[in-house]
Scaffold this active site. Structure first.
Site, PDB file in Angstrom:
ATOM      1  CB  CYS A   2     -75.440 -33.924   6.494  1.00 50.87           C
ATOM      2  SG  CYS A   2     -73.911 -33.002   6.477  1.00 50.87           S
ATOM      3  NE  ARG A  28     -81.395 -33.383   6.328  1.00 45.87           N
ATOM      4  CZ  ARG A  28     -82.055 -32.727   7.267  1.00 45.87           C
ATOM      5  NH1 ARG A  28     -83.292 -32.368   7.057  1.00 45.87           N
ATOM      6  NH2 ARG A  28     -81.497 -32.432   8.413  1.00 45.87           N
ATOM      7  CD1 TRP A  73     -74.538 -27.334   2.372  1.00 46.95           C
ATOM      8  CD2 TRP A  73     -73.990 -27.055   4.524  1.00 46.95           C
ATOM      9  NE1 TRP A  73     -74.338 -25.992   2.584  1.00 46.95           N
ATOM     10  CE2 TRP A  73     -74.010 -25.793   3.891  1.00 46.95           C
ATOM     11  CE3 TRP A  73     -73.671 -27.112   5.877  1.00 46.95           C
ATOM     12  CZ2 TRP A  73     -73.712 -24.609   4.565  1.00 46.95           C
ATOM     13  CZ3 TRP A  73     -73.374 -25.936   6.552  1.00 46.95           C
ATOM     14  CH2 TRP A  73     -73.407 -24.703   5.894  1.00 46.95           C
ATOM     15  CG  ASN A  99     -77.568 -33.669  10.017  1.00 45.48           C
ATOM     16  OD1 ASN A  99     -76.920 -32.672   9.712  1.00 45.48           O
ATOM     17  ND2 ASN A  99     -78.860 -33.634  10.282  1.00 45.48           N
ATOM     18  N   GLY A 100     -74.632 -32.917  11.724  1.00 43.67           N
ATOM     19  CA  GLY A 100     -74.499 -32.051  12.896  1.00 43.67           C
ATOM     20  C   GLY A 100     -73.049 -31.667  13.096  1.00 43.67           C
ATOM     21  CD  GLU A 471     -88.067 -14.744   0.364  1.00 44.82           C
ATOM     22  OE1 GLU A 471     -87.221 -14.503   1.230  1.00 44.82           O
ATOM     23  OE2 GLU A 471     -88.167 -15.854  -0.195  1.00 44.82           O
ATOM     24  CE  LYS A 475     -86.252 -17.641  -2.161  1.00 42.61           C
ATOM     25  NZ  LYS A 475     -86.840 -18.155  -0.966  1.00 42.61           N
ATOM     26  CD  GLU A 478     -82.355 -19.469  -1.676  1.00 40.09           C
ATOM     27  OE1 GLU A 478     -83.341 -18.731  -1.871  1.00 40.09           O
ATOM     28  OE2 GLU A 478     -82.356 -20.363  -0.837  1.00 40.09           O
ATOM     29  CG  HIS A 494     -80.618   7.626   3.866  1.00 36.84           C
ATOM     30  ND1 HIS A 494     -80.427   8.946   4.201  1.00 36.84           N
ATOM     31  CD2 HIS A 494     -81.958   7.426   3.924  1.00 36.84           C
ATOM     32  CE1 HIS A 494     -81.596   9.520   4.483  1.00 36.84           C
ATOM     33  NE2 HIS A 494     -82.546   8.606   4.313  1.00 36.84           N
ATOM     34  CE  LYS A 593     -87.047 -26.344   1.958  1.00 39.40           C
ATOM     35  NZ  LYS A 593     -87.405 -25.071   1.302  1.00 39.40           N
TER      36      LYS A 593
HETATM   37  C1  AGP Z   1     -84.431 -19.439   1.495  1.00 41.50           C
HETATM   38  O1  AGP Z   1     -84.944 -19.808   0.283  1.00 41.50           O
HETATM   39  C2  AGP Z   1     -83.854 -20.514   2.330  1.00 41.50           C
HETATM   40  N1  AGP Z   1     -84.457 -21.749   2.209  1.00 41.50           N
HETATM   41  C3  AGP Z   1     -83.443 -20.097   3.735  1.00 41.50           C
HETATM   42  O2  AGP Z   1     -83.195 -18.728   3.809  1.00 41.50           O
HETATM   43  C4  AGP Z   1     -84.381 -20.516   4.886  1.00 41.50           C
HETATM   44  O3  AGP Z   1     -85.536 -19.732   4.880  1.00 41.50           O
HETATM   45  C5  AGP Z   1     -83.624 -20.392   6.217  1.00 41.50           C
HETATM   46  O4  AGP Z   1     -82.512 -21.233   6.179  1.00 41.50           O
HETATM   47  C6  AGP Z   1     -84.500 -20.729   7.387  1.00 41.50           C
HETATM   48  O5  AGP Z   1     -85.004 -22.027   7.300  1.00 41.50           O
HETATM   49  P1  AGP Z   1     -86.238 -22.479   8.175  1.00 41.50           P
HETATM   50  O6  AGP Z   1     -87.419 -21.694   7.721  1.00 41.50           O
HETATM   51  O7  AGP Z   1     -86.382 -23.938   7.907  1.00 41.50           O
HETATM   52  O8  AGP Z   1     -85.891 -22.182   9.587  1.00 41.50           O
END
Ligand code: AGP
Length: 598
Positions: A2, A28, A73, A99-100, A471, A475, A478, A494, A593
Site C-alpha cells: 500500500c 505499491r 494492496w 500501510n501494514g 529469474e 519475470k 509475473e 528428475h 513492488k
Molecule cells: C520481482 O520482479 C519482484 N519485484 C519481487 O520478486 C521482489 O524482488 C521481491 O518482492 C523482493 O523485493 P525487495 O528486493 O525489495 O526485497
C-alpha cells in the site's frame, strides 16, 4: 504494501498533490484508492485502479486545504469500495489511511463491537478511526487520542489520520516506511519519495516509533514516548524526471534501458584497474567471514543464489535462503557468519524479519540494497548500496542486474587474499556497453512472434546461470501470466521433463565452455528429443547456438559477468511476451513492488 500520502499547506492544490502522489505510489498497490480532505472531512474512495478514483474526483470536484490518500494492496478483505481507504469512524470525524498489518485488530475490533460500534469494512485498519473517535468522546484532545490509539496497536504500520476541526495531519511509523517531505510552508508525507519529489527534495526519514504532528504552522516530530526528536532534513539527489516514463510505454522497458547507466553507477569508484583491486569502502574493515548466509525474496533471492554460488566458487561456505523461511526455521549459525540481506526496497517484511532473526542470534548483518536509509540499511550492521536509481516497475530489472554486480563487489571485498582482478574489472567496465549492444540488437521481439502462443515456457541453466533461469521464469510468469518455470538444467530429468512437449519452448542459458556448459548442451538435446524447441541464450563459447533452434546472443565476457548479460535477453523476452498479450506490464495483477507484510 500500500502507498500512503498526505499534504498540508498547499491550499487549493491539495487534491492535485494527493492524486499525483498516489499516481507515483501505484507501484505499491493498485486494488483501490481514496482520499480524505480537511477541513470538510470529505472522503472519496473507489475500488480498482487509480483511474476509477480520478473519475470520481473529476466528477465531484472535492475541495480541501489538507488531506491524506491511499493506494491499496489488499491484505484484510477483498478490493471493494468499502474496504478501500481512508476508513472513518461512525460519524466521519476521523479518517485514517494505513500501510501494514495491525496484528491485534481482532481483539480491538471485538472490544469496539462490544461497545456497540458497527464496522463497515473487513479491514484491520478500521479499528484505528474508531479508537480515536472513542478517545475523543471521553474528552481526550485530538493529539492525545491519536497517541493513545497508536500505543494500542501491535504489528506494522505507517498511519496518517485527519481529525475534524484540527487542521492537522497526525502520522506514525512502526515497521512500514514513511517519509516526510519538507516544502516551503507546507509538508508532505508519503510511503516513498516519488510521491512528492516534484515538490521538494528535502526529506526526513522517519524511524520506527516516530510520530509526526503537522499543521500549517510547521511540524513536530515525536518518539513513541511522545518526546520531541530531532531528525536531520536530508536533500535527496533524484528528481521527478527519474521517476517518470521518459517516453517509454512502460516503466519496465525504461528501466531495462536504464541498465547501462545503473551498472556504471554501481561499479563507479569501486575499483582500481591498474592495481587490479576492488574496494567497497563501506565494508573494507570487515574481516573475511567464516560463512555467508544470504536472505532475500523473489528476484532478490535469485541474486542471492548467484552471490552464494560465486562465493562458494571462491572457496567460502555460502548459502542463499528464502527470507520467508529463514526467520521461522533459522539454520544453524556459527560465530563469524555474515548474514547478507539482498533487498531492492530495503523494506521487504520477510527479509527484515530474517535479518532481525540473525541479529538476535548475535551475528553480523549486511544489507545489499538500492534504497538509501531504508529499514534494512539502517538496521543492519553494514549497508552496501547498488545505486541503480529509482525503480518503479513492479518487475525488478535494473536492480537485479545491479544486485549481481553488487554481489561480485561484495565477494571480492570480503574474500581476503591477493588476486589479480584486472580481467573481472575490465569486464565490469565493459558491462554497460555490452548491455547496450544487447538492447540495440536483441532478437527477443522476433522470438516472441514465433513462440509467443506456447503452452508454457521453461528456463534452464547451471552454476550461476541457475539464478538467471529462475529469474527468467519469474519475470515471465509475473508480467505475462503465462506458465513459466526455471530449473537447474540437471534437474529436468528428475521430474520436470514430464512437462516438456513440442509446445513448451525451453530457454537454455549456456555461457562459457566449461563442464557445466557441456552438460547443459546434453540437457538441451534431451528436451529437443521430446520435441521442445530450444532457445540458447549464449555467448557463443560453446556450440549451444548450433544445437539450438534459435539463439539470443550475448557478447563474450568474464564468466561471472555473462549471466548478467543473459538475463537482459530474458528480461526482453518477458517484456515483449507480456506486451504482445496486452498485459498491464507495470502493474501485474495481485502484485506490488514492495511487500511490507509477512
Ligand atoms: C520481482 O520482479 C519482484 N519485484 C519481487 O520478486 C521482489 O524482488 C521481491 O518482492 C523482493 O523485493 P525487495 O528486493 O525489495 O526485497
Amino acid at each position: 504494501m500500500c502507498g500512503i500520502v498526505g499534504c498540508i499547506g498547499r491550499d487549493d492544490a491539495t487534491v492535485e498533490v494527493l492524486m499525483n502522489g498516489l499516481r507515483s505510489l501505484e507501484y505499491r498497490g493498485y486494488d483501490s484508492a481514496g482520499i480524505a480532505l480537511g477541513p470538510s472531512m470529505t472522503v472519496l474512495r473507489k475500488s480498482g485502479e487509480l483511474d476509477a478514483l480520478t473519475e470520481t474526483v473529476d466528477a465531484e470536484q472535492p475541495v480541501g486545504t489538507y488531506g491524506i490518500g491511499h493506494t491499496r494492496w489488499s491484505t484484510h478483505g477483498p478490493p471493494t469500495d468499502r474496504n478501500a481507504h481512508p476508513h472513518t469512524d461512525e460519524n466521519g470525524r476521523v479518517a485514517v489511511v494505513h500501510n501494514g498489518i495491525i496484528e491485534n485488530y481482532a481483539d480491538l475490533k471485538a472490544e469496539l463491537e462490544a461497545t456497540g460500534i458497527t464496522f463497515k469494512s473487513e479491514t484491520d485498519t478500521e479499528v484505528v478511526p474508531h479508537l480515536i473517535a472513542q478517545a475523543l468522546d471521553v474528552g481526550e484532545d485530538p493529539a492525545t487520542a491519536f497517541h493513545n490509539t497508536i500505543d494500542r496497536l501491535e504489528g506494522s504500520y505507517a498511519i496518517a489520520a485527519v481529525i475534524d476541526g484540527t487542521e492537522t495531519i497526525f502520522a506514525a511509523r512502526q515497521g512500514s516506511p514513511l517519509v516526510v517531505g519538507v516544502g516551503e510552508n507546507c509538508l508532505y508525507l508519503a510511503s516513498d519519495i516519488p510521491a512528492f519529489v516534484e515538490h521538494t527534495r528535502d526529506v526526513i526519514f522517519l524511524e520506527d516509533g516516530h510520530r509526526v504532528i503537522a499543521t500549517t504552522d510547521g511540524y513536530t516530530l515525536l518518539d513513541e514516548s511522545r518526546r520531541p526528536v530531532d531528525v536531520a532534513v536530508q536533500t535527496v539527489s533524484y528528481t521527478a524526471e527519474d521517476t517518470g516514463k521518459s517516453g517509454y510505454d512502460h516503466y519496465m522497458l525504461k528501466e531495462i534501458h536504464e541498465q547501462p547507466t545503473a551498472l556504471r553507477q554501481c561499479f563507479s569508484g569501486r575499483s582500481d584497474a591498474l592495481e587490479g583491486t576492488i574496494t567497497l569502502e563501506e565494508i573494507d574493515s570487515i574481516p573475511q567471514p567464516n560463512a555467508v548466509q544470504f536472505v532475500a525474496c523473489g528476484t532478490s533471492y535469485h541474486a542471492a543464489l548467484y552471490g552464494a554460488t560465486a562465493l562458494r566458487e571462491m572457496g567460502v561456505s555460502a548459502k542463499a535462503y528464502l527470507a520467508s523461511e529463514y526467520a521461522l526455521s533459522p539454520p544453524p549459525l556459527s560465530l563469524g557468519t555474515l548474514v547478507v540481506g539482498i533487498t531492492q526496497s530495503g523494506e521487504t517484511a520477510d527479509t527484515l524479519a530474517a535479518l532481525r532473526s540473525a541479529q538476535s542470534r548475535g551475528v553480523s548483518t549486511l544489507a545489499l540494497t538500492n534504497t538509501v536509509n531504508s529499514t534494512a540499511a539502517r538496521e543492519c550492521d553494514h549497508a552496501v548500496y547498488i545505486r541503480a536509481g529509482p525503480e518503479i516497475g513492479v518487475a525488478a530489472t535494473k536492480t537485479f542486474s545491479s544486485q549481481l554486480v553488487g554481489c561480485n563487489l561484495l565477494a571480492e571485498e570480503l574474500v581476503e587474499g591477493r588476486r589479480d582482478l584486472r580481467p573481472l574489472i575490465e569486464s565490469l567496465r565493459n558491462l554497460p556497453d555490452d548491455v547496450q549492444s544487447i538492447l540495440d540488437s536483441s532478437k527477443a521481439a522476433e522470438l516472441v512472434e514465433e513462440y509467443g502462443d506456447s503452452e508454457a515456457y521453461f528456463f534452464i541453466g547451471r552454476g550461476t546461470n541457475v539464478a538467471v533461469a529462475l529469474e527468467g521464469a519469474l519475470k515471465c510468469k509475473e508480467i505475462s501470466y503465462e506458465h513459466a518455470e526455471g530449473f537447474p538444467a540437471g534437474e529436468l530429468k528428475h521430474g520436470p521433463l514430464a512437462l516438456v512437449t513440442p509446445d513448451t519452448p525451453v530457454f537454455a542459458v549456456v555461457t562459457g565452455d566449461d563442464e557445466r556448459a557441456k552438460k547443459t548442451l546434453g540437457n538441451m538435446k534431451e528436451v529437443q528429443a521430446r520435441g521442445a524447441p530450444v532457445i540458447a541464450v549464449t555467448d557463443g563459447k560453446s556450440n549451444a547456438a548450433e544445437i539450438a533452434d534459435a539463439t539470443l546472443s550475448i557478447p563474450e565476457t568474464n564468466e561471472r559477468i555473462a549471466p548478467i548479460l543473459a538475463n537482459v535477453q530474458l528480461q526482453l523476452v518477458s517484456y515483449y511476451l507480456a506486451n504482445a498479450l496486452g498485459r498491464p506490464i507495470d502493474k501485474p495483477r495481485n502484485l506490488a513492488k514492495s511487500v511490507t507484510v509477512e
